[in-house]
Every structure is written in structure tokens, then in C-alpha cells.
Design a protein around this motif. Structure first.
Motif, mmCIF file in Angstrom:
data_model
loop_
_atom_site.group_PDB
_atom_site.id
_atom_site.type_symbol
_atom_site.label_atom_id
_atom_site.label_comp_id
_atom_site.label_asym_id
_atom_site.label_seq_id
_atom_site.Cartn_x
_atom_site.Cartn_y
_atom_site.Cartn_z
ATOM 1 N N TYR A 137 51.021 60.078 60.977
ATOM 2 C CA TYR A 137 50.676 58.919 61.803
ATOM 3 C C TYR A 137 49.942 57.902 60.930
ATOM 4 O O TYR A 137 49.048 58.248 60.164
ATOM 5 N N TYR A 138 50.363 56.626 61.061
ATOM 6 C CA TYR A 138 49.698 55.537 60.342
ATOM 7 C C TYR A 138 49.044 54.618 61.348
ATOM 8 O O TYR A 138 49.714 53.957 62.157
ATOM 9 N N ASP A 139 47.710 54.590 61.302
ATOM 10 C CA ASP A 139 46.928 53.730 62.197
ATOM 11 C C ASP A 139 46.832 52.338 61.564
ATOM 12 O O ASP A 139 46.115 52.139 60.580
ATOM 13 N N GLN A 140 47.570 51.375 62.123
ATOM 14 C CA GLN A 140 47.616 50.035 61.555
ATOM 15 C C GLN A 140 46.290 49.292 61.728
ATOM 16 O O GLN A 140 45.951 48.442 60.894
ATOM 17 N N ARG A 144 44.849 53.487 58.161
ATOM 18 C CA ARG A 144 44.570 54.873 57.800
ATOM 19 C C ARG A 144 45.801 55.730 58.044
ATOM 20 O O ARG A 144 46.424 55.657 59.100
ATOM 21 N N LEU A 145 46.157 56.531 57.041
ATOM 22 C CA LEU A 145 47.273 57.463 57.143
ATOM 23 C C LEU A 145 46.715 58.845 57.460
ATOM 24 O O LEU A 145 45.830 59.340 56.761
ATOM 25 N N VAL A 146 47.243 59.480 58.495
ATOM 26 C CA VAL A 146 46.766 60.786 58.947
ATOM 27 C C VAL A 146 47.925 61.777 58.870
ATOM 28 O O VAL A 146 49.001 61.535 59.425
ATOM 29 N N VAL A 147 47.700 62.887 58.167
ATOM 30 C CA VAL A 147 48.692 63.957 58.025
ATOM 31 C C VAL A 147 48.072 65.236 58.560
ATOM 32 O O VAL A 147 46.948 65.605 58.179
ATOM 33 N N THR A 148 48.789 65.916 59.433
ATOM 34 C CA THR A 148 48.301 67.157 60.043
ATOM 35 C C THR A 148 49.301 68.272 59.764
ATOM 36 O O THR A 148 50.495 68.129 60.070
ATOM 37 N N VAL A 149 48.821 69.356 59.184
ATOM 38 C CA VAL A 149 49.644 70.549 58.948
ATOM 39 C C VAL A 149 49.511 71.453 60.159
ATOM 40 O O VAL A 149 48.400 71.893 60.504
ATOM 41 N N LEU A 220 45.073 53.205 53.427
ATOM 42 C CA LEU A 220 46.152 52.426 52.806
ATOM 43 C C LEU A 220 46.062 51.002 53.346
ATOM 44 O O LEU A 220 46.415 50.742 54.507
ATOM 45 N N GLN A 221 45.585 50.098 52.505
ATOM 46 C CA GLN A 221 45.328 48.730 52.959
ATOM 47 C C GLN A 221 46.599 47.972 53.277
ATOM 48 O O GLN A 221 46.686 47.255 54.266
ATOM 49 N N ASP A 222 47.619 48.121 52.430
ATOM 50 C CA ASP A 222 48.858 47.352 52.590
ATOM 51 C C ASP A 222 49.934 48.230 53.197
ATOM 52 O O ASP A 222 50.370 49.214 52.571
ATOM 53 N N PRO A 223 50.395 47.946 54.426
ATOM 54 C CA PRO A 223 51.454 48.773 55.021
ATOM 55 C C PRO A 223 52.764 48.715 54.243
ATOM 56 O O PRO A 223 53.595 49.639 54.351
ATOM 57 N N LYS A 224 52.992 47.675 53.445
ATOM 58 C CA LYS A 224 54.229 47.585 52.681
ATOM 59 C C LYS A 224 54.301 48.655 51.582
ATOM 60 O O LYS A 224 55.394 48.964 51.101
ATOM 61 N N GLU A 225 53.135 49.175 51.210
ATOM 62 C CA GLU A 225 53.136 50.210 50.174
ATOM 63 C C GLU A 225 53.742 51.518 50.664
ATOM 64 O O GLU A 225 54.048 52.400 49.864
ATOM 65 N N LEU A 226 53.915 51.655 51.973
ATOM 66 C CA LEU A 226 54.511 52.888 52.498
ATOM 67 C C LEU A 226 55.936 53.091 51.999
ATOM 68 O O LEU A 226 56.413 54.226 51.938
ATOM 69 N N HIS A 227 56.633 52.014 51.643
ATOM 70 C CA HIS A 227 58.002 52.138 51.148
ATOM 71 C C HIS A 227 58.040 52.777 49.752
ATOM 72 O O HIS A 227 59.095 53.251 49.322
ATOM 73 N N HIS A 228 56.915 52.765 49.040
ATOM 74 C CA HIS A 228 56.858 53.372 47.707
ATOM 75 C C HIS A 228 56.115 54.709 47.692
ATOM 76 O O HIS A 228 55.905 55.286 46.628
ATOM 77 N N ILE A 229 55.735 55.199 48.868
ATOM 78 C CA ILE A 229 54.928 56.425 48.943
ATOM 79 C C ILE A 229 55.756 57.527 49.579
ATOM 80 O O ILE A 229 56.473 57.306 50.573
ATOM 81 N N ILE A 259 56.253 55.663 61.616
ATOM 82 C CA ILE A 259 55.045 56.456 61.834
ATOM 83 C C ILE A 259 53.938 55.602 62.453
ATOM 84 O O ILE A 259 52.746 55.863 62.268
ATOM 85 N N SER A 260 54.336 54.572 63.203
ATOM 86 C CA SER A 260 53.342 53.768 63.914
ATOM 87 C C SER A 260 52.723 54.534 65.081
ATOM 88 O O SER A 260 51.737 54.109 65.653
ATOM 89 N N TYR A 261 53.321 55.654 65.431
ATOM 90 C CA TYR A 261 52.782 56.560 66.428
ATOM 91 C C TYR A 261 52.884 57.974 65.855
ATOM 92 O O TYR A 261 53.655 58.221 64.926
ATOM 93 N N PRO A 262 52.118 58.940 66.347
ATOM 94 C CA PRO A 262 52.181 60.304 65.787
ATOM 95 C C PRO A 262 53.580 60.880 65.880
ATOM 96 O O PRO A 262 54.164 60.998 66.964
ATOM 97 N N LEU A 263 54.124 61.226 64.733
ATOM 98 C CA LEU A 263 55.478 61.746 64.634
ATOM 99 C C LEU A 263 55.415 63.185 64.139
ATOM 100 O O LEU A 263 54.912 63.456 63.043
ATOM 101 N N GLU A 264 55.905 64.110 64.960
ATOM 102 C CA GLU A 264 55.912 65.531 64.602
ATOM 103 C C GLU A 264 57.284 65.915 64.059
ATOM 104 O O GLU A 264 58.312 65.630 64.700
#
Length: 413
Positions: A137-140, A144-149, A220-229, A259-264
């Protein structure tokens, strides 16, 4: 001249005689002799008993060992062999499996397993069937990028479940644009990657389907960087006395997901792969007379997005000969840049080992000079000669004795 003894002395000696009759004296003597013979008999019986017990114990131990190794063979006497004994042929592999029951069994089956340089300081990679369930999930608003295992499922036999100690290693990796590959062709080398964040989940013991619930986040300040991550998650089995075993990995490019909303998600574990994180300019020189190997670390080229003034790099170089690792040496810490210049030469003495059985292991670490922090592994490389193939740099070094030969090498993680 003889003088008669005094009368007082004679009377005193006469008083020392025992006032018992001869019958009682001989009776006491007989009882003493009987007790002595009884003690000697008991001593002889105990000695005989100890000797017979030692023989019986040794024979029972031999029979127990024989029954443990050959449980299908029943004890028989010599008189029973009235006819020709039968000879049973048994497969060598079956005998080996029975004799190895007392040894520790391998944790994973041989089928489908891939071992990659476990002696180079890297983890042992074993492809195991299973899956990984997680959420992203990415909180715009908070950038903030949130990853849950959530859950890991590894398909293993029931007998191996108790020895599992599973955990998940997560790496958030940034890679350059791949658009230039399509323009320049397939010969273009892949883009360099860098590790932005690294996390590790808790360890769950004794379960092939553990539940985690560990949550990790970063800014993650710039949402455009998600395309390179891309998110790289490795499922590992913890080993206290050796290197951790990588069971499989899952790679998720964040630019291809909403991932603008929590995606499982639930993904199948894939074979672990290495990522190119940099290049190292290495110099090698062999001196046959003194049996010395000179390894020069000249330059290290890496990519990193967060430039810090206190970030520094150092390398740990070791030489392994015939699976015997020599004492490692490390370079000094140098301020990190896009191209970090070391220009250091380390000397290794190979007096007892032939050069053909050696390989060079280089590990690059990141540290901080202004504050106390733990080291962070950037990448590793290996230069060696194998039976079927020979590294290009190794061959040039052997053909150019006493001359330093420099080559670029890929730094992988």
C-alpha cells in the motif's frame, strides 16, 4: 657366672598365661581358619563373576550393533546350517540409506534444488515449492510505502517440518530505466540497481505454513519513482551454524500495480536470482617464485540515490584454496561516490596450495564514518578457475606472470 632370676619376675610371667582350656583355644583357631577360607572363596567367586559379565557385555554389544545395522538377519547357531546358506543380494544405495539413518538427513530433497557457491560467503539457494502472501500500500498523503508480510507456505515432508525456521528478507531496490535497451539492442548490459531499504521479518520455528503479520514502511517523496522500484522478497530458512538457506523469492515491480489502496497478493516462490548492483575494477598479479598472489582493488562503481557525506565503502577480500579459506584482509574505508577509488593492493601467501585450486572472494560493504553503525553488504564477486571453465581474468593472469592485469567485474547481490 649364672645368677638366679628374682622371684618377682617369675611370678609376673606366670600370670600372663591365658586362663582358657586347650579345647577353647583350638576352637577359636578353627573358626578363624574357616572365616579365612570363606573370604577367599567369596573373593574367587566375585572375580569369576566379574570376568563372565565382561564377556557377556561385549558379546551383547556386538549383537546389538549387528542388529542395528542388519535388522533383517536373525541369529542362528552353527548346528542349524545343515543345508547350503542362501545369499541375499542388496542394492548399494539401499544399504547406504540404512547406514545413514544415524546421520542428519538433508532438509530438502535433491530434486529441483540449486546450490550456488555456498562457500563464498553467500547463502545456499535451494528451490522449494511454496508461496508467499503479502500486501502493499502506498499512502499518497504521507508519501509512505507500507509492505506487510502475511503468510509463507512451503511444501515439505512432515518429518522435516520441525527443523524449519522460516523468515522473510525484503529488499526495496531501485533500477534505472530500461528504455535504452530497446534502442541499442540486446548487447547492452543491464541497468545497475541499488538497495534503498532492507528489512527482515521475525523467525517462526517448526511450521511450514507460518503466519507473520510484520509490517514495514519507508518514505517515498516522488510517486513517479515507483516505476523504477521493485520489491524483492526472499524466503529463507535460518541456520545457526552455517549460512541461511534461500528457499525461493518473489519479485514485484511496483510500477505495474495499482497500490493506491491496500493490495493483497499471493505469489509462487521462484528460483533465486542475482541483481547487478555495481562494477569492480580488480587487479591480479601472481609471483611464482615467492608463491604470492597480489590482489589490487582499484575502483568500485555503484549507483545510489541518497547521497550522504558520512557514507563510506570498504572491501573484504579473501582467498580460498582447496576449500580452505585463508585469513581475509580488508581495505580502508573510502568516502563513497558514484566511482569510489581505492588503489590498494593486498598480498596473500600461497606456499602450501597450488594456484589452480584457489579462488578470490571480494565482498563490498557500506558503513558510516561519523556515527556508529553496522556494516551493510553492497555486493559480492568471485574470480576462480573451474574444471570445465576458466574465468577470463584468471587466464590473463596466468599467461602474464609477474605483471598486474586489471579487469572489470560485476558486483552482484
Amino acid at each position: 657366672m649364672n645368677f638366679p632370676a628374682p622371684v618377682g619376675l617369675l611370678s609376673a610371667s606366670a600370670g600372663l598365661e591365658m586362663p582358657f582350656p586347650d579345647a577353647i583355644k583350638y576352637g577359636i583357631l578353627g573358626v578363624s581358619v574357616a572365616l579365612l577360607l570363606l573370604a577367599l572363596g567369596i573373593l574367587a567367586w566375585q572375580a569369576f563373576r566379574c570376568f563372565t559379565q565382561t564377556r557377556n557385555t561385549s558379546s551383547q554389544t556386538d549383537e546389538a550393533d549387528r542388529d542395528l545395522l542388519y535388522p533383517h538377519i536373525k541369529p542362528t547357531t552353527v548346528g542349524l546350517f545343515l543345508e547350503t546358506p542362501t545369499i541375499k543380494e542388496e542394492n548399494v544405495s539401499t544399504e547406504f540409506r540404512r547406514l545413514s539413518c544415524c546421520l542428519s538427513q538433508a532438509l530438502f530433497p535433491d530434486s529441483g534444488s540449486i546450490l550456488i557457491d555456498s562457500d563464498t560467503g553467500e547463502q545456499t539457494n535451494v528451490k522449494a515449492d511454496g508461496s508467499l502472501r503479502f500486501s502493499i500500500y502506498y499512502d499518497q498523503q504521507r508519501c509512505r510505502l507500507v509492505v506487510t508480510v502475511l503468510e509463507v507456505e512451503v511444501l515439505q515432508e512432515q518429518s522435516h517440518t520441525g527443523s524449519l525456521q522460516l523468515f522473510v528478507m525484503l529488499r526495496l531496490m531501485w533500477a534505472g530505466s530500461d528504455d535504452h535497451k530497446d534502442k541499442e539492442g540486446e548487447g547492452t548490459p543491464p541497468a545497475l540497481c541499488t538497495v534503498l531499504q532492507e528489512w527482515r521479518s521475525c523467525t517462526v520455528k517448526g511450521s511450514c505454513k507460518p503466519l507473520f503479520g510484520d509490517q514495514f514502511s519507508c518514505i517515498l517523496q516522488d510517486p513517479k519513482e515507483l516505476h523504477h522500484i521493485k520489491l524483492r522478497m526472499e524466503v529463507r530458512n535460518f541456520d545457526k551454524f552455517s549460512k541461511d538457506t534461500v528457499l525461493g523469492e518473489v519479485r514485484v515491480p511496483l510500477g505495474q500495480l495499482d497500490i493506491s489502496y491496500p493490495l493483497e497478493l499471493k505469489r509462487v516462490l521462484q528460483t533465486p536470482q542475482k541483481d547487478l548492483v555495481g562494477e569492480v575494477l580488480l587487479s591480479l598479479k601472481f609471483l611464482p617464485t615467492s608463491q604470492r598472489l597480489e590482489v589490487g582493488l582499484l575502483k568500485v562503481k555503484t549507483v545510489f540515490s541518497d547521497i550522504r557525506s558520512d557514507s563510506a565503502l570498504y572491501a573484504r577480500i579473501s582467498v580460498q584454496c582447496n576449500q580452505c579459506k585463508l585469513r581475509y584482509q580488508r581495505t580502508s574505508a573510502v568516502e563513497r561516490g558514484i566511482v569510489t577509488v581505492f588503489n590498494e593492493v593486498l598480498i596473500f601467501a600461497l606456499r602450501e596450495f597450488p594456484l589452480e585450486q584457489c579462488k578470490i572472494l571480494v565482498s563490498v560493504y557500506e558503513t558510516h564514518t561519523t556515527r556508529k553503525s553496522t556494516k551493510h553488504l553492497i555486493g559480492q564477486l568471485t574470480v576462480k578457475k573451474e574444471k570445465n571453465s576458466e574465468d577470463k581474468h584468471w587466464g590473463l593472469m596466468m599467461r602474464s606472470v609477474r605483471q598486474p592485469i586489471a579487469e572489470w567485474h560485476s558486483l552482484l547481490i
